[in-house]
Design an enzyme around this catalytic site. Structure first.
Site, PDB file in Angstrom:
ATOM      1  N   GLY A  96      -4.687  -5.941  -7.526  1.00 32.42           N
ATOM      2  CA  GLY A  96      -5.557  -5.265  -6.713  1.00 32.42           C
ATOM      3  C   GLY A  96      -6.262  -3.768  -7.132  1.00 32.42           C
ATOM      4  O   GLY A  96      -7.361  -3.478  -7.340  1.00 32.42           O
ATOM      5  N   ARG A  97      -4.963  -3.087  -7.353  1.00 32.96           N
ATOM      6  CA  ARG A  97      -5.352  -1.545  -7.483  1.00 32.96           C
ATOM      7  C   ARG A  97      -5.637  -1.292  -9.010  1.00 32.96           C
ATOM      8  O   ARG A  97      -6.216  -0.145  -9.387  1.00 32.96           O
ATOM      9  CB  ARG A  97      -4.237  -0.713  -7.013  1.00 32.96           C
ATOM     10  CG  ARG A  97      -2.925  -1.142  -8.043  1.00 32.96           C
ATOM     11  CD  ARG A  97      -1.602  -0.493  -7.222  1.00 32.96           C
ATOM     12  NE  ARG A  97      -0.285  -0.997  -7.802  1.00 32.96           N
ATOM     13  CZ  ARG A  97       0.264  -1.962  -7.432  1.00 32.96           C
ATOM     14  NH1 ARG A  97      -0.192  -2.819  -6.347  1.00 32.96           N
ATOM     15  NH2 ARG A  97       1.542  -2.168  -8.035  1.00 32.96           N
ATOM     16  N   LYS A 151      -9.058 -11.969  -3.144  1.00 32.88           N
ATOM     17  CA  LYS A 151      -8.762 -13.011  -4.208  1.00 32.88           C
ATOM     18  C   LYS A 151      -8.543 -14.426  -3.645  1.00 32.88           C
ATOM     19  O   LYS A 151      -9.136 -15.322  -3.822  1.00 32.88           O
ATOM     20  CB  LYS A 151      -7.664 -12.492  -5.013  1.00 32.88           C
ATOM     21  CG  LYS A 151      -7.563 -13.247  -6.210  1.00 32.88           C
ATOM     22  CD  LYS A 151      -6.165 -12.682  -6.908  1.00 32.88           C
ATOM     23  CE  LYS A 151      -6.250 -11.685  -7.589  1.00 32.88           C
ATOM     24  NZ  LYS A 151      -4.847 -11.436  -8.434  1.00 32.88           N
ATOM     25  N   GLU A 185      -7.473  -8.341   7.189  1.00 33.10           N
ATOM     26  CA  GLU A 185      -8.532  -7.646   7.741  1.00 33.10           C
ATOM     27  C   GLU A 185      -9.539  -7.893   7.074  1.00 33.10           C
ATOM     28  O   GLU A 185     -10.749  -7.869   7.973  1.00 33.10           O
ATOM     29  CB  GLU A 185      -7.989  -6.346   7.271  1.00 33.10           C
ATOM     30  CG  GLU A 185      -6.752  -5.732   7.686  1.00 33.10           C
ATOM     31  CD  GLU A 185      -5.405  -6.015   7.235  1.00 33.10           C
ATOM     32  OE1 GLU A 185      -5.517  -6.902   6.176  1.00 33.10           O
ATOM     33  OE2 GLU A 185      -4.428  -5.217   7.242  1.00 33.10           O
ATOM     34  N   LYS A 239       3.434  -6.809   7.191  1.00 37.01           N
ATOM     35  CA  LYS A 239       2.325  -8.019   7.501  1.00 37.01           C
ATOM     36  C   LYS A 239       2.979  -8.879   8.267  1.00 37.01           C
ATOM     37  O   LYS A 239       2.327  -9.470   9.377  1.00 37.01           O
ATOM     38  CB  LYS A 239       2.196  -8.458   5.935  1.00 37.01           C
ATOM     39  CG  LYS A 239       0.725  -8.581   5.683  1.00 37.01           C
ATOM     40  CD  LYS A 239       0.397  -9.179   4.344  1.00 37.01           C
ATOM     41  CE  LYS A 239       0.324  -8.240   3.256  1.00 37.01           C
ATOM     42  NZ  LYS A 239      -0.219  -8.917   1.923  1.00 37.01           N
ATOM     43  N   GLU A 259       1.543   2.949  -4.819  1.00 41.42           N
ATOM     44  CA  GLU A 259       1.796   1.580  -4.720  1.00 41.42           C
ATOM     45  C   GLU A 259       2.608   0.765  -5.810  1.00 41.42           C
ATOM     46  O   GLU A 259       3.144  -0.107  -5.686  1.00 41.42           O
ATOM     47  CB  GLU A 259       0.479   0.754  -4.326  1.00 41.42           C
ATOM     48  CG  GLU A 259       0.703  -0.766  -3.849  1.00 41.42           C
ATOM     49  CD  GLU A 259      -0.447  -1.503  -3.247  1.00 41.42           C
ATOM     50  OE1 GLU A 259      -0.334  -1.626  -2.019  1.00 41.42           O
ATOM     51  OE2 GLU A 259      -1.421  -1.528  -3.696  1.00 41.42           O
ATOM     52  N   HIS A 287     -10.123  26.678   1.003  1.00 41.03           N
ATOM     53  CA  HIS A 287     -10.282  27.494   2.270  1.00 41.03           C
ATOM     54  C   HIS A 287      -9.400  26.322   3.462  1.00 41.03           C
ATOM     55  O   HIS A 287      -9.675  26.775   4.564  1.00 41.03           O
ATOM     56  CB  HIS A 287     -11.618  27.245   2.771  1.00 41.03           C
ATOM     57  CG  HIS A 287     -12.484  28.094   2.155  1.00 41.03           C
ATOM     58  ND1 HIS A 287     -12.754  29.298   2.588  1.00 41.03           N
ATOM     59  CD2 HIS A 287     -12.982  28.306   0.986  1.00 41.03           C
ATOM     60  CE1 HIS A 287     -13.509  30.262   1.755  1.00 41.03           C
ATOM     61  NE2 HIS A 287     -13.772  29.583   0.594  1.00 41.03           N
TER      62      HIS A 287
END
Lengths: 548, 548
Positions: free
Chosen positions: B267-268, B207, B213, B512, B353, B384
């Protein structure tokens, strides 16, 4: 009967000790002791474990070592290495450590020279891998193999898949590895659509060659192949990791290409055996031997170091401290390495299938909490996803950070940024940020006082959240072998303390039996009297949908 | 100040009710009521939720609905849809629902016609996707795009990646989608080695166009591209999802190919916005619109149905029942669909979050447990691996099963086997298997009595472990949209009950900030006085290793 863990003197002493320890702040522990890192870090088999950011002091660690001793960890460890039948419910020895012992290093069990058998199969696995890698092994049309599909599930899938992904940069670029596990046809279908049958090698991995999911996928892969080739071509495109010679032969596989393992290798401990064939194919015989050697170095450390300076024992002890005293219900794994993307999934099986049990080896109830939930994802991705909860959620979740100091790529700056994030998160969990610090910072940013008051509680971090830091130089066959063996032995030690047989898995039986019944009803006639109203309704809906 | 959740009359009534309810056995509840499935199942937006295998009765569900009502779920829901600034700490509206409302359906916020803006951007996203898919959009050498690399992290990665994988069978086979998120260079490096720069399109999703990153990966991708093309070629190979026009232009991207979104999209919750561009590229404009329509159908249900017959509200209420009364610390997600392999990772961000917080919207402490850990893996693979713990571990972990009744492949038998396993596991968790049943079975197998006695406790299953079953007809754009929206609203309802602002994420800030400092020290001069002994030791080791 085994003495209940909670009755051991050290367990009681730890409960008393916890009453004080729970009030400690790690900030203060670090401020008080400048040598805390030296005291609470250990190196072995090429790995560094920094466990100084835990809510412990010397007394804690001493009591935990005493607990391990009282629970008989040393004797059980020696019994495992000696090949005793410590998997008591299945009356089997537990000898994955023998799979990575150098020639002449394995025990003799029931007259069986374990080491000799291990190395004979290892030679065959390595020879086969070398032939395929060199292009000497060819498919039905004379072309070398470009794609390998491992069909297996559980331990016959998670180990090879995780290791092949982790060692991606060490692998032959001309061999693509695929892993199909799920009985869901979307899994196999997605793999097959990308493949050329004439250049594909299938590895069917199932000890008994009867595992339902694996055999269904194997039969569908076989049928797909036979749309192109003939039955006579099967041996060039299918090999097996199994001990069921009759079934393997009936499938159309040449017994020369059946690679066996033994009943003293549990599925979740089997990547070191012939189940590791995809690893040998990917990284080559030398890489596979390095992988075994890394694990063996950790075995030697585990077998010989005193509990107080024993890396797997320490990791296990810390887990017990948080699980049985702090009441932590889960542990998060944070590999700051993209290629360890499957490592948490691998540990989920290793830990939860081994120790997710409520009765002890002798059948008595454990009485205290056993294996926590294990979960996680790679480093900086997790920071942008669920680390919010780790920092400010209502439960404490201990974190294992894992990182390699040096990268295997040459993109500038990325690795420094990665390690900075890894270390910073561990620092942040430990430190937190109190209201005074937050207020000061917001004042420096000239925020109005009413806005500061409103934001203050949201920007405060409780801190005092524990983590381990596991470092290796680079992620390679040897360091990965050591890392996996570290967790294997951690799981073993915790199992001993809880009194559990870590090597059986009776909890998977019931679902298997019920699934068989239900599958017959979904393909045939339902038996509503056999089920509850919910199961019946689900069957009816599925049958209606599948009929269309 | 908000009234603490624990003080609400319904919460207290539930605490009393729990004292009896915890003793109930689901076996008995089913035996007593043949209509239990009908009472405790609900259909909406193409999904069926069977919640009859929970430790509830009519009173439980009535009290839970009352709790939601007392906590103000209905008013908060209406406030969200109306565009009120319910994200109070960031003073923003929360309007991901407007992203999937049909034309003319969005609210007006601060004079901004949200619906009109949404549809204008949606048109641009769809037009662009159509051009790339048709081959009308070409790279610098005139060739159509074969590979799309989305560079983003957190919400700019997990949503598009999960959806593209889930809708694999609906996607254009000539466009390969890649997702790079981690600042770890191994992530980008692995993607780039497989790509042809002349046929690759990069989508840079941030955004602010400053996410550390993402920008590091974007710059490295740009540098890689410039080893082949020139700066003048950049606009044909890089596009942006962002609002920072200056930074996007400086990067070399044509502003015609910058797709914006708004500060009322978290964001999510952003896969419905231009962040969903990779989805539109993969499944096409029509598929993307179906995806939005599926979510909108769930929105309509959530907005209009009474809480007692409201699927997200029911799912939320059950989660609260287990979290705040039974004390469950985690929830496991079990999609019996290989293509939903990323769904648990997606939910980890969505749930943890949003609600992994310890203070309420007004800054007061929550006082009770909030978001549990969310984890899981696809269906039969989990069986399994870690299902052992779910069946026989010491903690109760509620499970959400998710399955599609019809497959999108034509491999015979697989889907019946898959659904049989899914239903059987839910049945097994509910039923368990008591000592009498186990003994009888072993006697039928003619095992000697002493062996039966030894194995009995290991083969016994406590049962009474709850699960939800969510079924759809097929996994497609519309059903997936509804499924995601179901969980979004579940999270919203739980946030309201706990009094949390589910739309901020202050907990990511501290790490951060510390990472920034540490990165400067790793590339420049360390400041040992700023850190604890552990962090200093880690920095020293990293510097030594990186220097080599």
């Amino acid at each position: 009967m085994l003495q209940p863990t909670a009755d051991l003197p050290a367990f009681r002493a730890l409960a008393d000790h916890y009453a004080q320890a729970k009030e400690w702040r790690m900030r203060d522990l670090f401020a008080r002791d400048p040598r805390r890192f030296d005291t609470f870090s250990i190196e072995a088999a090429g790995l560094l474990l920094d466990y100084s950011k835990n809510r412990i002091d010397g007394t804690t660690m001493g009591l935990l070592a005493q607990l391990l001793r009282e629970a008989g960890v040393e004797q059980r460890r020696d019994a495992m290495f000696a090949g005793e039948r410590i998997n008591n419910t299945e009356q089997r020895a537990v000898l994955h450590t023998a799979l990575r012992a150098p020639r002449g290093g394995g025990p003799v069990v029931d007259g069986q020279d374990v080491g000799a058998e291990v190395h004979a199969v290892l030679e065959r696995v390595c020879d086969f891998a070398a032939r395929v890698r060199s292009g000497n092994w060819v498919g039905r049309t004379g072309m070398p193999v470009t794609d390998v599909v491992n069909i297996g599930i559980g331990g016959s899938d998670l180990g090879p898949e995780m290791v092949c992904k982790a060692l991606r940069t060490h692998a032959a670029p001309h061999l693509n590895m695929h892993f199909v596990a799920n009985v869901d046809g979307h899994d196999l279908d997605a793999a097959l659509t990308r493949l050329d049958p004439d250049r594909t090698l299938f590895v069917i991995a199932s000890k008994t060659f009867t595992t339902r999911e694996t055999m269904m996928n194997a039969q569908s892969a076989r049928a797909w192949f036979l749309r192109h080739g003939t039955e006579a071509d099967l041996p060039r495109h299918f090999v097996a990791v199994s001990t069921n010679a009759d079934a393997v032969r009936a499938f159309g596989i040449d017994l020369q290409n059946m690679f066996p393992f033994w009943d003293w290798v549990g599925g979740r401990y089997s990547v070191w055996s012939a189940i590791g064939l995809p690893v040998a194919l990917a990284v080559g015989p030398e890489g596979f031997r390095d992988f075994l050697a890394g694990a063996h170095a950790m075995d030697t450390h585990f077998r010989t170091a005193p509990l107080e300076r024993n890396m797997p024992a320490i990791l296990a002890a810390l887990g017990i401290w948080y699980r049985n005293f702090f009441g932590c219900a889960s542990v998060s794994i944070a590999p700051y390495h993209q290629d360890l993307g499957q490592f948490a999934a691998y540990l989920q099986q290793l830990e939860m299938e081994s120790n997710g049990k409520r009765v002890r080896a002798d059948g008595s109830p454990v009485g205290i909490a056993t294996c926590p939930v294990v979960w996680g994802d790679v480093g900086t991705n997790g920071q942008h996803a669920y680390f919010q909860l780790l920092h400010q959620g209502t439960d404490m979740v201990p974190v294992d950070f894992i990182a390699a100091l040096r990268p295997l790529h040459d993109l500038p700056g990325h690795h420094e940024a990665l390690l900075a994030n890894c270390f910073a998160q561990a620092e942040a969990f430990m430190l937190g940020k109190d209201a005074g610090e937050v207020r000061e910072e917001m004042r420096a940013q000239m925020l109005p006082e009413d806005r500061i008051d409103a934001l203050l509680p949201h920007r405060t971090f409780p801190g005092n959240r524990p983590s381990n830091m596991i470092l290796m130089n680079v992620l390679g066959p040897s360091s990965l072998g050591a890392l996996i063996a570290l967790y294997e032995h951690k799981v073993f030690v915790q199992g001993v303390v809880w009194g559990i047989n870590s090597f059986d898995q009776w909890g998977v039986e019931l679902g298997k039996v019920l699934a068989k019944t239900l599958e017959a009803e979904l393909t045939g006639t339902p038996s509503p009297e056999a089920h509850d109203a919910s199961t019946n309704a689900l069957i009816a809906r599925a049958k209606a949908a599948l009929k269309r």
